[in-house]
Motif scaffolding. Structure first.
Motif, PDB file in Angstrom:
ATOM      1  N   SER A   1       0.823  -1.213   0.000  1.00 10.46           N
ATOM      2  CA  SER A   1       0.000   0.000   0.000  1.00 10.46           C
ATOM      3  C   SER A   1       0.858   1.264   0.000  1.00 10.46           C
ATOM      4  O   SER A   1       0.391   2.327  -0.395  1.00 10.46           O
ATOM      5  CB  SER A   1      -0.918   0.002   1.223  1.00 10.46           C
ATOM      6  N   GLN A   2       2.102   1.162   0.446  1.00 11.29           N
ATOM      7  CA  GLN A   2       2.977   2.340   0.474  1.00 11.29           C
ATOM      8  C   GLN A   2       4.137   2.225  -0.510  1.00 11.29           C
ATOM      9  O   GLN A   2       5.037   3.072  -0.531  1.00 11.29           O
ATOM     10  CB  GLN A   2       3.476   2.582   1.891  1.00 11.29           C
ATOM     11  N   GLY A   3       4.129   1.143  -1.296  1.00  8.47           N
ATOM     12  CA  GLY A   3       5.103   1.011  -2.388  1.00  8.47           C
ATOM     13  C   GLY A   3       6.538   0.815  -1.937  1.00  8.47           C
ATOM     14  O   GLY A   3       7.479   1.240  -2.620  1.00  8.47           O
TER      15      GLY A   3
ATOM     16  N   VAL B   1      16.472   1.872  12.846  1.00  3.50           N
ATOM     17  CA  VAL B   1      16.670   2.425  11.509  1.00  3.50           C
ATOM     18  C   VAL B   1      15.749   1.629  10.596  1.00  3.50           C
ATOM     19  O   VAL B   1      15.680   0.398  10.704  1.00  3.50           O
ATOM     20  CB  VAL B   1      18.138   2.297  11.051  1.00  3.50           C
ATOM     21  N   GLU B   2      15.000   2.331   9.752  1.00  3.90           N
ATOM     22  CA  GLU B   2      14.093   1.666   8.810  1.00  3.90           C
ATOM     23  C   GLU B   2      14.620   1.922   7.402  1.00  3.90           C
ATOM     24  O   GLU B   2      14.574   3.049   6.916  1.00  3.90           O
ATOM     25  CB  GLU B   2      12.683   2.251   8.965  1.00  3.90           C
ATOM     26  N   LEU B   3      15.149   0.873   6.785  1.00  7.45           N
ATOM     27  CA  LEU B   3      15.645   0.990   5.408  1.00  7.45           C
ATOM     28  C   LEU B   3      14.459   0.838   4.464  1.00  7.45           C
ATOM     29  O   LEU B   3      13.627  -0.061   4.650  1.00  7.45           O
ATOM     30  CB  LEU B   3      16.685  -0.091   5.123  1.00  7.45           C
TER      31      LEU B   3
ATOM     32  N   LEU C   1      18.266  10.293   4.041  1.00  4.49           N
ATOM     33  CA  LEU C   1      17.255  10.404   5.095  1.00  4.49           C
ATOM     34  C   LEU C   1      15.903  10.780   4.495  1.00  4.49           C
ATOM     35  O   LEU C   1      15.794  11.753   3.746  1.00  4.49           O
ATOM     36  CB  LEU C   1      17.700  11.462   6.106  1.00  4.49           C
ATOM     37  N   HIS C   2      14.871  10.012   4.825  1.00  5.26           N
ATOM     38  CA  HIS C   2      13.546  10.238   4.248  1.00  5.26           C
ATOM     39  C   HIS C   2      12.559  10.776   5.273  1.00  5.26           C
ATOM     40  O   HIS C   2      11.816  11.698   5.001  1.00  5.26           O
ATOM     41  CB  HIS C   2      13.033   8.907   3.657  1.00  5.26           C
ATOM     42  N   HIS C   3      12.530  10.189   6.478  1.00  2.71           N
ATOM     43  CA  HIS C   3      11.612  10.693   7.496  1.00  2.71           C
ATOM     44  C   HIS C   3      12.087  10.351   8.904  1.00  2.71           C
ATOM     45  O   HIS C   3      12.956   9.495   9.091  1.00  2.71           O
ATOM     46  CB  HIS C   3      10.184  10.159   7.278  1.00  2.71           C
TER      47      HIS C   3
ATOM     48  N   GLY D   1       1.145   0.855   9.157  1.00  2.00           N
ATOM     49  CA  GLY D   1       2.578   0.817   8.884  1.00  2.00           C
ATOM     50  C   GLY D   1       3.117  -0.585   9.074  1.00  2.00           C
ATOM     51  O   GLY D   1       2.355  -1.554   9.155  1.00  2.00           O
ATOM     52  N   ILE D   2       4.432  -0.688   9.157  1.00  2.00           N
ATOM     53  CA  ILE D   2       4.995  -2.034   9.285  1.00  2.00           C
ATOM     54  C   ILE D   2       4.703  -2.590  10.679  1.00  2.00           C
ATOM     55  O   ILE D   2       4.453  -1.859  11.627  1.00  2.00           O
ATOM     56  CB  ILE D   2       6.507  -2.088   8.966  1.00  2.00           C
ATOM     57  N   ARG D   3       4.743  -3.901  10.769  1.00  2.00           N
ATOM     58  CA  ARG D   3       4.431  -4.646  12.002  1.00  2.00           C
ATOM     59  C   ARG D   3       3.064  -4.265  12.561  1.00  2.00           C
ATOM     60  O   ARG D   3       2.869  -4.186  13.767  1.00  2.00           O
ATOM     61  CB  ARG D   3       5.525  -4.443  13.060  1.00  2.00           C
TER      62      ARG D   3
ATOM     63  N   LEU E   1       2.959  13.997   9.000  1.00  2.00           N
ATOM     64  CA  LEU E   1       2.741  15.441   9.089  1.00  2.00           C
ATOM     65  C   LEU E   1       3.382  16.066   7.855  1.00  2.00           C
ATOM     66  O   LEU E   1       4.398  15.572   7.351  1.00  2.00           O
ATOM     67  CB  LEU E   1       3.391  16.025  10.338  1.00  2.00           C
ATOM     68  N   HIS E   2       2.800  17.168   7.390  1.00  2.00           N
ATOM     69  CA  HIS E   2       3.342  17.790   6.185  1.00  2.00           C
ATOM     70  C   HIS E   2       4.668  18.485   6.487  1.00  2.00           C
ATOM     71  O   HIS E   2       4.764  19.235   7.462  1.00  2.00           O
ATOM     72  CB  HIS E   2       2.343  18.803   5.610  1.00  2.00           C
ATOM     73  N   PRO E   3       5.682  18.234   5.638  1.00  2.00           N
ATOM     74  CA  PRO E   3       6.996  18.847   5.898  1.00  2.00           C
ATOM     75  C   PRO E   3       6.963  20.379   5.930  1.00  2.00           C
ATOM     76  O   PRO E   3       7.842  20.996   6.527  1.00  2.00           O
ATOM     77  CB  PRO E   3       7.888  18.334   4.765  1.00  2.00           C
TER      78      PRO E   3
HETATM   79  N1  CMX Z   1      10.952  14.852   2.699  1.00  2.00           N
HETATM   80  C1  CMX Z   1      10.481  16.104   2.544  1.00  2.00           C
HETATM   81  N2  CMX Z   1       9.341  16.381   1.884  1.00  2.00           N
HETATM   82  C2  CMX Z   1       8.640  15.347   1.388  1.00  2.00           C
HETATM   83  C3  CMX Z   1       9.069  14.012   1.525  1.00  2.00           C
HETATM   84  C4  CMX Z   1      10.291  13.782   2.210  1.00  2.00           C
HETATM   85  N3  CMX Z   1      10.752  12.557   2.388  1.00  2.00           N
HETATM   86  N4  CMX Z   1       8.167  13.199   0.956  1.00  2.00           N
HETATM   87  C5  CMX Z   1       7.177  13.986   0.466  1.00  2.00           C
HETATM   88  N5  CMX Z   1       7.476  15.295   0.702  1.00  2.00           N
HETATM   89  C6  CMX Z   1       6.661  16.456   0.370  1.00  2.00           C
HETATM   90  C7  CMX Z   1       6.240  16.498  -1.087  1.00  2.00           C
HETATM   91  O1  CMX Z   1       7.199  17.171  -1.865  1.00  2.00           O
HETATM   92  C8  CMX Z   1       4.935  17.278  -1.022  1.00  2.00           C
HETATM   93  O2  CMX Z   1       5.209  18.659  -0.920  1.00  2.00           O
HETATM   94  P1  CMX Z   1       4.216  19.744  -1.596  1.00  2.00           P
HETATM   95  O3  CMX Z   1       2.856  19.535  -0.968  1.00  2.00           O
HETATM   96  O4  CMX Z   1       4.838  21.040  -1.236  1.00  2.00           O
HETATM   97  O5  CMX Z   1       4.217  19.434  -3.056  1.00  2.00           O
HETATM   98  C9  CMX Z   1       4.342  16.849   0.312  1.00  2.00           C
HETATM   99  O6  CMX Z   1       5.427  16.329   1.101  1.00  2.00           O
HETATM  100  C10 CMX Z   1       3.282  15.778   0.191  1.00  2.00           C
HETATM  101  O7  CMX Z   1       3.851  14.692  -0.510  1.00  2.00           O
HETATM  102  P2  CMX Z   1       3.080  13.898  -1.656  1.00  2.00           P
HETATM  103  O8  CMX Z   1       3.932  12.759  -2.095  1.00  2.00           O
HETATM  104  O9  CMX Z   1       2.569  14.874  -2.681  1.00  2.00           O
HETATM  105  O10 CMX Z   1       1.779  13.427  -0.824  1.00  2.00           O
HETATM  106  P3  CMX Z   1       1.110  12.027  -0.672  1.00  2.00           P
HETATM  107  O11 CMX Z   1      -0.055  12.241   0.235  1.00  2.00           O
HETATM  108  O12 CMX Z   1       0.843  11.395  -2.005  1.00  2.00           O
HETATM  109  O13 CMX Z   1       2.202  11.114   0.074  1.00  2.00           O
HETATM  110  C11 CMX Z   1       3.743  10.474   1.766  1.00  2.00           C
HETATM  111  C12 CMX Z   1       2.832  11.564   1.203  1.00  2.00           C
HETATM  112  C13 CMX Z   1       4.664  11.106   2.792  1.00  2.00           C
HETATM  113  C14 CMX Z   1       2.906   9.402   2.451  1.00  2.00           C
HETATM  114  C15 CMX Z   1       4.538   9.805   0.596  1.00  2.00           C
HETATM  115  O14 CMX Z   1       5.247  10.797  -0.094  1.00  2.00           O
HETATM  116  C16 CMX Z   1       5.557   8.781   1.092  1.00  2.00           C
HETATM  117  O15 CMX Z   1       6.706   9.079   1.382  1.00  2.00           O
HETATM  118  N6  CMX Z   1       5.140   7.497   1.191  1.00  2.00           N
HETATM  119  C17 CMX Z   1       5.971   6.432   1.712  1.00  2.00           C
HETATM  120  C18 CMX Z   1       5.797   6.353   3.193  1.00  2.00           C
HETATM  121  C19 CMX Z   1       6.786   5.428   3.847  1.00  2.00           C
HETATM  122  O16 CMX Z   1       7.955   5.722   4.000  1.00  2.00           O
HETATM  123  N7  CMX Z   1       6.310   4.256   4.297  1.00  2.00           N
HETATM  124  C20 CMX Z   1       7.193   3.276   4.907  1.00  2.00           C
HETATM  125  C21 CMX Z   1       6.530   2.347   5.919  1.00  2.00           C
HETATM  126  C22 CMX Z   1       5.830   3.111   7.003  1.00  2.00           C
HETATM  127  C23 CMX Z   1       6.330   2.817   8.413  1.00  2.00           C
HETATM  128  O17 CMX Z   1       5.781   1.923   9.071  1.00  2.00           O
HETATM  129  O18 CMX Z   1       7.223   3.552   8.871  1.00  2.00           O
END
Ligand code: CMX
Length: 137
Positions: free
Chosen positions: A38-40, A53-55, A76-78, A108-110, A117-119
């Protein structure tokens, strides 16, 4: 409002290469591996201290993480913070004027419950809150 840092998400090109660094050379035990369709992503969790650490490897170029990798390269992604009650925390965050990507939780996982939250609200850092499943940590 937020508990400990649960994990940092790191996007990689190749999971085996990344595991060779984090698990073998940096001695972080690999504790979980899961494909989250679902999250690709395919995700690998390694223990470090009280957190992980989550790869993250994208399942394809058209996934959000695939596009991130194409645009920014590996890195770094999140950052994810653990919370006890994610519904209550989402309400608190809304009340505090934080822009949420997810108004409702996703899985999410597990089997954790997560929300992003929006960056734009968090100084450019994609921020996740996570309520671990019962018995998880
Ligand atoms: N760092 C900074 N900014 C980011 C970002 C990142 N890693 N990923 C996305 N953004 C920004 C986008 O540029 C976008 O900005 P604008 O609104 O200004 O254009 C905004 O965040 C929203 O991103 P989006 O991709 O347009 O929005 P979606 O709702 O389609 O998806 C998100 C948001 C975060 C869920 C998706 O981008 C993503 O990263 N999905 C993967 C999630 C993931 O890592 N899952 C792993 C397992 C989960 C777990 O259990 O931890």
């Amino acid at each position: 409002m937020l508990g400990r840092i649960d994990h940092i998400g790191v996007v990689v090109n190749n999971l085996d290469d990344a595991i060779a660094l984090y698990a073998d050379r940096l001695a972080m035990p690999e504790v979980h591996r899961e494909v989250v369709d679902s999250q690709g992503v395919e995700a690998v969790l390694l223990d470090v201290g009280d957190g992980h650490v989550e790869l993250l490897k994208p399942l394809g170029p058209d996934t959000p993480v695939g596009k991130f990798l194409e645009k920014k390269g590996p890195g770094l992604h999140h950052v994810a913070y653990a919370v006890d009650d994610i519904d209550a925390t989402l309400d608190q965050l809304k009340g505090a004027g934080i822009h949420l990507i997810d108004k409702k939780t996703r899985t999410g996982i597990r089997n954790s419950r997560i929300a992003f939250l929006h960056p734009k609200s968090t100084h450019g850092v994609l921020t996740e809150i996570v309520e671990p499943a019962e018995g998880g940590h």
